[in-house]
Design a protein around this motif. Sequence first.
Motif, PDB file in Angstrom:
ATOM      1  N   GLY A  67      17.386   8.885  47.210  1.00 50.70           N
ATOM      2  CA  GLY A  67      15.860   9.505  47.746  1.00 50.70           C
ATOM      3  C   GLY A  67      15.710  10.588  48.733  1.00 50.70           C
ATOM      4  N   THR A  68      16.699  11.486  48.954  1.00 54.69           N
ATOM      5  CA  THR A  68      16.492  12.206  49.112  1.00 54.69           C
ATOM      6  C   THR A  68      17.254  13.478  48.233  1.00 54.69           C
ATOM      7  OG1 THR A  68      18.670  12.318  50.245  1.00 54.69           O
ATOM      8  CG2 THR A  68      16.961  10.555  51.628  1.00 54.69           C
ATOM      9  N   ASP A  69      16.508  14.469  48.652  1.00 56.61           N
ATOM     10  CA  ASP A  69      17.316  16.072  48.116  1.00 56.61           C
ATOM     11  C   ASP A  69      18.602  16.633  48.670  1.00 56.61           C
ATOM     12  OD1 ASP A  69      17.346  17.636  46.532  1.00 56.61           O
ATOM     13  OD2 ASP A  69      15.213  19.407  46.981  1.00 56.61           O
ATOM     14  N   ILE A  70      19.454  15.812  48.706  1.00 55.42           N
ATOM     15  CA  ILE A  70      21.341  16.401  49.493  1.00 55.42           C
ATOM     16  C   ILE A  70      21.331  15.334  47.946  1.00 55.42           C
ATOM     17  CG2 ILE A  70      22.544  15.811  51.172  1.00 55.42           C
ATOM     18  CD1 ILE A  70      19.999  15.191  52.820  1.00 55.42           C
ATOM     19  N   ARG A  71      22.976  15.792  48.302  1.00 61.00           N
ATOM     20  CA  ARG A  71      24.229  15.933  47.876  1.00 61.00           C
ATOM     21  C   ARG A  71      25.315  16.969  48.835  1.00 61.00           C
ATOM     22  NH1 ARG A  71      22.007  19.214  44.329  1.00 61.00           N
ATOM     23  NH2 ARG A  71      23.474  20.653  43.380  1.00 61.00           N
ATOM     24  N   GLY A  72      26.587  16.496  48.379  1.00 61.73           N
ATOM     25  CA  GLY A  72      27.437  17.054  48.733  1.00 61.73           C
ATOM     26  C   GLY A  72      29.162  16.199  48.556  1.00 61.73           C
ATOM     27  N   THR A  73      30.069  17.387  48.705  1.00 62.10           N
ATOM     28  CA  THR A  73      31.338  16.668  48.698  1.00 62.10           C
ATOM     29  C   THR A  73      32.423  17.075  49.780  1.00 62.10           C
ATOM     30  OG1 THR A  73      32.305  18.787  47.115  1.00 62.10           O
ATOM     31  CG2 THR A  73      30.930  17.214  46.130  1.00 62.10           C
ATOM     32  N   LEU A  74      33.719  16.155  49.828  1.00 59.28           N
ATOM     33  CA  LEU A  74      34.352  16.310  51.099  1.00 59.28           C
ATOM     34  C   LEU A  74      35.611  16.053  50.458  1.00 59.28           C
ATOM     35  CD1 LEU A  74      34.377  16.545  54.283  1.00 59.28           C
ATOM     36  CD2 LEU A  74      34.432  13.561  53.334  1.00 59.28           C
ATOM     37  N   SER A  75      36.184  16.772  50.905  1.00 60.87           N
ATOM     38  CA  SER A  75      38.131  16.570  50.287  1.00 60.87           C
ATOM     39  C   SER A  75      38.590  17.029  52.041  1.00 60.87           C
ATOM     40  CB  SER A  75      38.572  17.061  49.153  1.00 60.87           C
ATOM     41  OG  SER A  75      38.653  18.912  49.750  1.00 60.87           O
ATOM     42  N   LEU A  76      40.011  16.220  52.068  1.00 62.62           N
ATOM     43  CA  LEU A  76      40.109  16.868  52.900  1.00 62.62           C
ATOM     44  C   LEU A  76      42.277  16.836  52.593  1.00 62.62           C
ATOM     45  CD1 LEU A  76      40.481  12.911  54.054  1.00 62.62           C
ATOM     46  CD2 LEU A  76      39.361  15.205  55.667  1.00 62.62           C
ATOM     47  N   GLU A  77      42.305  18.145  52.756  1.00 56.48           N
ATOM     48  CA  GLU A  77      43.686  19.021  52.203  1.00 56.48           C
ATOM     49  C   GLU A  77      43.303  20.486  53.200  1.00 56.48           C
ATOM     50  OE1 GLU A  77      46.109  20.363  48.215  1.00 56.48           O
ATOM     51  OE2 GLU A  77      43.874  20.201  48.824  1.00 56.48           O
ATOM     52  N   ARG A  78      44.251  20.268  53.700  1.00 57.16           N
ATOM     53  CA  ARG A  78      44.658  21.921  55.396  1.00 57.16           C
ATOM     54  C   ARG A  78      43.122  21.274  55.763  1.00 57.16           C
ATOM     55  NH1 ARG A  78      46.909  24.854  50.198  1.00 57.16           N
ATOM     56  NH2 ARG A  78      49.045  24.961  51.283  1.00 57.16           N
ATOM     57  N   GLY A  79      42.705  20.477  56.647  1.00 57.18           N
ATOM     58  CA  GLY A  79      41.613  20.472  57.132  1.00 57.18           C
ATOM     59  C   GLY A  79      40.265  19.130  56.062  1.00 57.18           C
ATOM     60  N   VAL A  80      39.219  19.250  56.526  1.00 60.21           N
ATOM     61  CA  VAL A  80      37.545  18.706  55.692  1.00 60.21           C
ATOM     62  C   VAL A  80      37.163  19.935  55.023  1.00 60.21           C
ATOM     63  CG1 VAL A  80      35.587  17.451  56.226  1.00 60.21           C
ATOM     64  CG2 VAL A  80      37.982  17.472  57.631  1.00 60.21           C
ATOM     65  N   ASN A  81      37.065  19.784  53.628  1.00 59.10           N
ATOM     66  CA  ASN A  81      36.582  21.279  53.306  1.00 59.10           C
ATOM     67  C   ASN A  81      35.129  20.158  52.879  1.00 59.10           C
ATOM     68  OD1 ASN A  81      38.864  22.646  53.550  1.00 59.10           O
ATOM     69  ND2 ASN A  81      39.460  21.179  52.900  1.00 59.10           N
ATOM     70  N   PHE A  82      34.523  21.432  52.577  1.00 62.34           N
ATOM     71  CA  PHE A  82      33.040  19.969  52.440  1.00 62.34           C
ATOM     72  C   PHE A  82      31.562  21.358  51.723  1.00 62.34           C
ATOM     73  CE2 PHE A  82      32.323  22.126  56.515  1.00 62.34           C
ATOM     74  CZ  PHE A  82      31.512  22.882  56.400  1.00 62.34           C
ATOM     75  N   THR A  83      30.737  20.853  50.587  1.00 61.78           N
ATOM     76  CA  THR A  83      29.895  21.907  49.971  1.00 61.78           C
ATOM     77  C   THR A  83      28.228  20.743  50.221  1.00 61.78           C
ATOM     78  OG1 THR A  83      31.110  22.575  48.921  1.00 61.78           O
ATOM     79  CG2 THR A  83      28.928  21.864  48.092  1.00 61.78           C
ATOM     80  N   LEU A  84      27.633  20.729  50.878  1.00 62.34           N
ATOM     81  CA  LEU A  84      26.636  20.108  51.343  1.00 62.34           C
ATOM     82  C   LEU A  84      25.370  20.945  50.705  1.00 62.34           C
ATOM     83  CD1 LEU A  84      25.277  17.942  52.137  1.00 62.34           C
ATOM     84  CD2 LEU A  84      24.657  18.920  54.420  1.00 62.34           C
ATOM     85  N   VAL A  85      24.271  20.710  49.540  1.00 65.27           N
ATOM     86  CA  VAL A  85      23.257  21.234  49.022  1.00 65.27           C
ATOM     87  C   VAL A  85      22.222  19.837  49.013  1.00 65.27           C
ATOM     88  CG1 VAL A  85      21.948  21.648  47.332  1.00 65.27           C
ATOM     89  CG2 VAL A  85      24.850  21.634  47.299  1.00 65.27           C
ATOM     90  N   THR A  86      20.697  21.065  50.349  1.00 63.94           N
ATOM     91  CA  THR A  86      19.589  20.292  50.194  1.00 63.94           C
ATOM     92  C   THR A  86      18.474  21.201  49.526  1.00 63.94           C
ATOM     93  OG1 THR A  86      19.486  21.554  52.072  1.00 63.94           O
ATOM     94  CG2 THR A  86      20.477  19.626  52.233  1.00 63.94           C
ATOM     95  N   ALA A  87      17.902  20.224  48.507  1.00 60.50           N
ATOM     96  CA  ALA A  87      16.596  21.223  48.272  1.00 60.50           C
ATOM     97  C   ALA A  87      16.915  22.532  47.674  1.00 60.50           C
ATOM     98  CB  ALA A  87      15.589  21.601  49.424  1.00 60.50           C
ATOM     99  N   GLY A  88      17.919  22.889  46.775  1.00 63.36           N
ATOM    100  CA  GLY A  88      18.674  23.889  46.107  1.00 63.36           C
ATOM    101  C   GLY A  88      18.955  24.881  47.312  1.00 63.36           C
ATOM    102  N   GLU A  89      19.374  24.745  48.886  1.00 63.79           N
ATOM    103  CA  GLU A  89      20.095  25.553  49.192  1.00 63.79           C
ATOM    104  C   GLU A  89      21.361  25.279  50.281  1.00 63.79           C
ATOM    105  OE1 GLU A  89      19.007  28.210  50.433  1.00 63.79           O
ATOM    106  OE2 GLU A  89      16.471  27.871  50.552  1.00 63.79           O
ATOM    107  N   THR A  90      22.530  25.691  49.790  1.00 69.65           N
ATOM    108  CA  THR A  90      23.883  25.120  49.652  1.00 69.65           C
ATOM    109  C   THR A  90      24.204  26.146  51.085  1.00 69.65           C
ATOM    110  OG1 THR A  90      23.735  25.148  47.367  1.00 69.65           O
ATOM    111  CG2 THR A  90      25.718  25.104  48.387  1.00 69.65           C
ATOM    112  N   ALA A  91      25.410  24.598  51.620  1.00 67.81           N
ATOM    113  CA  ALA A  91      26.438  25.477  53.012  1.00 67.81           C
ATOM    114  C   ALA A  91      27.659  25.182  52.562  1.00 67.81           C
ATOM    115  CB  ALA A  91      26.104  25.276  53.803  1.00 67.81           C
ATOM    116  N   ARG A  92      28.812  26.010  52.574  1.00 65.90           N
ATOM    117  CA  ARG A  92      30.591  25.348  52.456  1.00 65.90           C
ATOM    118  C   ARG A  92      30.722  25.644  53.991  1.00 65.90           C
ATOM    119  NH1 ARG A  92      28.250  27.411  48.137  1.00 65.90           N
ATOM    120  NH2 ARG A  92      28.054  26.573  45.612  1.00 65.90           N
ATOM    121  N   GLY A  93      31.846  24.887  53.336  1.00 71.41           N
ATOM    122  CA  GLY A  93      33.389  25.554  54.722  1.00 71.41           C
ATOM    123  C   GLY A  93      34.346  24.521  54.388  1.00 71.41           C
ATOM    124  N   SER A  94      35.174  24.554  55.792  1.00 74.09           N
ATOM    125  CA  SER A  94      36.070  24.130  56.390  1.00 74.09           C
ATOM    126  C   SER A  94      36.123  23.770  57.795  1.00 74.09           C
ATOM    127  CB  SER A  94      37.266  24.742  55.463  1.00 74.09           C
ATOM    128  OG  SER A  94      37.635  25.757  55.995  1.00 74.09           O
TER     129      SER A  94
END
Length: 119
Positions: A67-94
């Motif tokens: 219902g929005t233009d958002i998707r992401g993944t999240l994992s917990l291993e040596r901290g919180v690791n994430f990827t977030l994609v919105t409208a074709g723009e991507t951010a990754r981090g920990s």
Amino acid sequence: MLRVSGNLTVNRDLQAFGTLRAQGDGFDVRAVGRGRSASLRGTAGGVTVLADTELQAPFRTVARIEGTDIRGTLSLERGVNFTLVTAGETARGSLDGERLNATGRIDLAALRPLLGKRT
């Protein structure tokens, strides 16, 4: 009015079994335990959230918002690791303790449907 129904049990080995549902004014959320995994499905304000997680290290979790233009993944291993994609723009981090490392960018306009309508 909030209505909650079902039975969801989590044991000491972090295994979950059963289903729990909560419904209220404008939202409907269901959690399902399948042993070493669990899922969450919910709708609120026309937005659907789907999330699945493993109940064992590294606790891999995948969440999707429809219902929005958002998707992401999240994992917990040596901290919180994430990827977030919105409208074709991507951010990754920990995030590890107080240390945040992130690259990329997101389109904040894609978050509007999550905010709902304000009068």
